[in-house]
Write an enzyme that holds these catalytic residues in place. Structure first.
Site, PDB file in Angstrom:
ATOM      1  N   TRP A  93      55.356  60.751 -86.988  1.00 12.29           N
ATOM      2  CA  TRP A  93      55.592  59.492 -86.278  1.00 12.29           C
ATOM      3  C   TRP A  93      56.157  58.402 -87.199  1.00 12.29           C
ATOM      4  CZ3 TRP A  93      55.237  60.476 -81.237  1.00 12.29           C
ATOM      5  CH2 TRP A  93      54.402  61.515 -80.828  1.00 12.29           C
ATOM      6  N   ASP A 345      64.978  63.011 -50.329  1.00  8.36           N
ATOM      7  CA  ASP A 345      63.935  62.155 -49.773  1.00  8.36           C
ATOM      8  C   ASP A 345      64.437  60.715 -49.641  1.00  8.36           C
ATOM      9  OD1 ASP A 345      61.046  61.362 -49.234  1.00  8.36           O
ATOM     10  OD2 ASP A 345      61.503  60.155 -51.007  1.00  8.36           O
ATOM     11  N   GLU A 400      66.907  63.246 -45.332  1.00  4.96           N
ATOM     12  CA  GLU A 400      65.802  62.651 -44.580  1.00  4.96           C
ATOM     13  C   GLU A 400      66.207  61.220 -44.231  1.00  4.96           C
ATOM     14  OE1 GLU A 400      61.075  61.529 -45.096  1.00  4.96           O
ATOM     15  OE2 GLU A 400      62.591  60.871 -46.512  1.00  4.96           O
TER      16      GLU A 400
END
Length: 689
Positions: A93, A345, A400
């Site tokens: 890190w 969607d 949809e």
């Protein structure tokens, strides 16, 4: 005029749709402007990126990509950052170890050199991008194009990114080619995590071994998988996506999902992904929100970029890099996992600036043009369909949309958006309204028929009696509306066949059959509803003490031969297999010859079959005269009253029905038939059996 004829003869300006629908004539200029706007984007992408094919392969350039020599190149779009570094377990890190450089387009890049010819970042090790923003603050984010994230709830609900690069021997190798696109689409809508009777999160492996054979046996030819794109909140049902290129890790590994898709292909099943590009999770630490410290990188800034009802972020479809991200996302799921198409969607939210919030659609054509239409959303969806259908001619796309936008399912060349199918969202609403508000003898047969047949000429529709929406907590499935608490006490064959259960099972079959036969060019069912699954769906959350009790499907109910669920399951299978034989879904729309409000009888013809429905709650009819165009001898191919489906066997399967050469109800012939109360018969000419 058919769609293909219109394509051949249409002007090259987006007004070809007017030949199919003359009511669009007043909007000719608006159609031209829309077409020109989209073509402008196509031209720009061709000039700057070499076309949609290259543009949609962004995942080969962005994110972490291993080179042939073992080097890893990482690129990320983050224009607001003034510094950026790749950090992870591989470099402890350390924000000084792998600094990134920024180009003039706000794209950061770093190469991590190979070590002894192998990638320096270990497979499955944690990584992040660290950035310094103009305020001087250092922020950490999950790479936007990351292919795997994992969650350890014992530590934190926040996801962590991992570098997914399994050794060659552990990478799943596809063995089967994609099945050919079905002429009749019969979709089984499923959620991997709930696909078990056990109170747990089911896995990709379990779905492959348990659900795929079941779906194949039932006669469906397509699976629509929900909640695959990674979402931190399980109870969102997959509709709050955090990581668009990551397959949900709660069900298993990416290799497990590839195996699922491949095994489905081996059974001849196509697999559609429920793709959520209408909005994104507002999560910052493990999502796209505030990625480079601004609220307007992938999304619109301010209130325009927030969905009031969904509490989520809204994409800026008019930005070059956002288009690259979303188009590449579709391409990635096709290429990496072998999906065969998508159910998009929330398309209504993408098509309109009001997102459908607080807005009803009357069907007036003025609602589909003007300032309330998000032309950039229309453009993105059109480019998505163009890209997918050009690269994958057999790709299936489903929209949809509740608005009924004209030309949604016509090609761009005609002025359309390019979807293959739209969902018939008014149909399940009609059934709920009937069951909630009307007595059985008040059912309006004309309105039932109208709702099922009210679809745009030349545009294909997927009909369904109910989907996952009706199964969610707070709503009720059809079987719950029909039978309520008696489902818990009288679904055993050892108990009394009560009037409520008899009515419930009869109407459950009638509703499904009339929807299948009359409602569209495709059919959809949500897992479990085919056999009248009891109860609702409720995912583990604080409000239910994180219980899995309702976050499961009790699929074992059909295997208990002392329960009546098996009858509904067997009927659903017979319905799919009969469609496979006669192909009514890809036949022209039905001819409805009778809508008798007094008798509650509905009669229509489709695909050479004669469909006869008696919805009357008490009256049966002997020698009922029914019109039919084709003369000959008819036999029963499907009878909802068959004892194999829990019926009372009031018509013998061997019965022959002979036509009489006299016109009736606008048809050239008639035959006479016994139609018991709450039953339906599908008849075919004897020589087709």
């Amino acid at each position: 005029m058919g769609t293909s004829q219109a394509v051949d003869s249409s002007p090259p300006d987006g007004t070809g749709v007017i030949q199919l629908d003359p009511w669009l004539e007043p909007f000719r200029d608006a159609l031209k402007q829309r077409f020109s706007f989209i073509e402008g984007w196509v031209k720009a992408i061709n000039e700057t990126e070499g076309g949609l094919e290259t543009f949609s392969k962004g995942y080969e350039r962005f994110g972490l990509n291993v080179q042939s020599n073992g080097d890893i190149i990482y690129r990320e779009w983050a224009p607001n950052a003034v510094q950026a570094q790749l950090v992870g377990e591989f470099n402890n890190w350390d924000v000084t170890a792998h600094p990134m450089t920024k180009n003039g387009f706000g794209v950061w890049e770093v190469t991590v050199p190979a070590v002894n010819g192998a990638p320096a970042i270990p497979h499955d090790s944690k990584i992040k991008i660290s950035m310094v923003i103009p305020s001087g603050e250092r922020i950490y984010r999950i790479p936007a194009w990351i292919k795997r994230v994992v969650q350890d709830l014992s530590v934190s609900p926040t996801y962590e990114a991992v570098f997914w690069n399994p050794p060659t021997e552990k990478q799943y190798k596809f063995q089967y080619s994609r099945p050919k696109r079905p002429e009749s689409l019969r979709i089984y809508e499923a959620h991997v995590g709930i696909s078990s009777p056990e109170t747990k999160v089911a896995t990709y492996k379990e779905f492959t071994s348990n659900m795929l054979p079941r779906i194949k046996y039932l006669g469906y030819n397509a699976i629509q998988l929900m909640a695959i794109m990674e979402h931190a909140y399980y109870a969102s049902f997959g509709y709050q996506v955090n990581n668009f290129f990551a397959a949900s890790s709660r069900y298993g590994t990416p290799e497990d999902l590839k195996e699922l898709v491949d095994k489905a292909h081996s059974m001849g099943l196509v697999v559609l992904l429920d793709v959520v590009h209408s909005h994104a999770s507002k999560n910052v630490l493990d999502g796209l929100n505030m990625f480079d410290g601004t609220d307007h990188l992938y999304f619109h800034g301010g209130g325009k970029g927030r969905h009031e009802l969904w509490d989520s972020r809204l994409f800026n479809y008019g930005h070059h890099e956002v288009l690259r991200f979303l188009l590449s996302n579709l391409r990635f799921w096709m290429e990496e996992y072998g999906f065969d198409g998508f159910r998009f969607d929330g398309v209504t939210s993408m098509l309109y600036t009001h997102h459908g919030i607080g807005t009803g659609f009357s069907g007036g054509y003025h609602e589909y043009f003007g300032s309330s239409v998000d032309e950039e959303g229309v453009m993105y969806l059109t480019l998505a369909n163009e890209m997918l259908h050009n690269l994958y001619p057999n790709c299936i796309t489903v929209a949809e949309d509740v608005s009924g936008m004209p030309a949604l399912c016509l090609p761009h060349s005609l002025g359309g958006v390019g979807f293959d199918y739209r969902l018939a969202m008014a149909v399940p609403d009609m059934y709920i309204k009937l069951l909630k508000e009307k007595k059985d003898d008040e059912w309006d047969i004309g309105n039932l028929s109208f709702t099922l047949t009210n679809r745009r000429h030349g545009e294909k529709t997927i009909a369904y009696a109910e989907s996952h929406d009706q199964a969610l907590v707070g709503d009720k499935t059809l079987m719950m509306w029909l039978c309520d608490k008696e489902m818990y006490t009288h679904m055993s064959v050892l108990t009394e066949f009560t009037p409520i259960i008899e009515r419930g099972m009869a109407l459950h079959k009638l509703i499904r059959l009339v929807t299948h036969g009359l409602g569209g060019e495709g059919y959809l069912n949500f897992e479990g509803n085919e056999f009248g699954h009891p109860e609702w769906l409720d995912f583990p959350r604080d409000g239910n003490n994180n219980s899995f009790w309702y976050a499961r499907r009790q699929l074992n109910l059909t295997e208990d031969h002392l329960l009546r669920y098996k009858f509904l399951n067997d009927f659903d299978r017979a319905m799919q297999l009969t469609e496979e034989k006669y192909g009514w879904l890809h036949s022209p729309q039905a001819y409805v010859s009778l809508k008798n409000e007094t008798d509650k009888v509905l009669v229509f013809e489709r695909a050479g079959l004669l469909w006869i429905f008696n919805f009357h709650p008490t009256n049966s009819f002997t020698d009922y005269r029914v019109g039919v165009e084709q003369s000959g001898t008819y036999r029963i191919v499907l009878d909802t009253d068959d004892p194999a489906f829990g019926g009372l066997n009031r018509n013998l399967k061997e019965t022959r029905f002979f036509t009489t050469d006299l016109s009736w109800n606008g048809r050239s012939n008639f035959l006479q038939v016994y139609i018991p109360t709450r039953t339906a018969l599908v008849l075919a000419l004897e020589e087709t059996l």
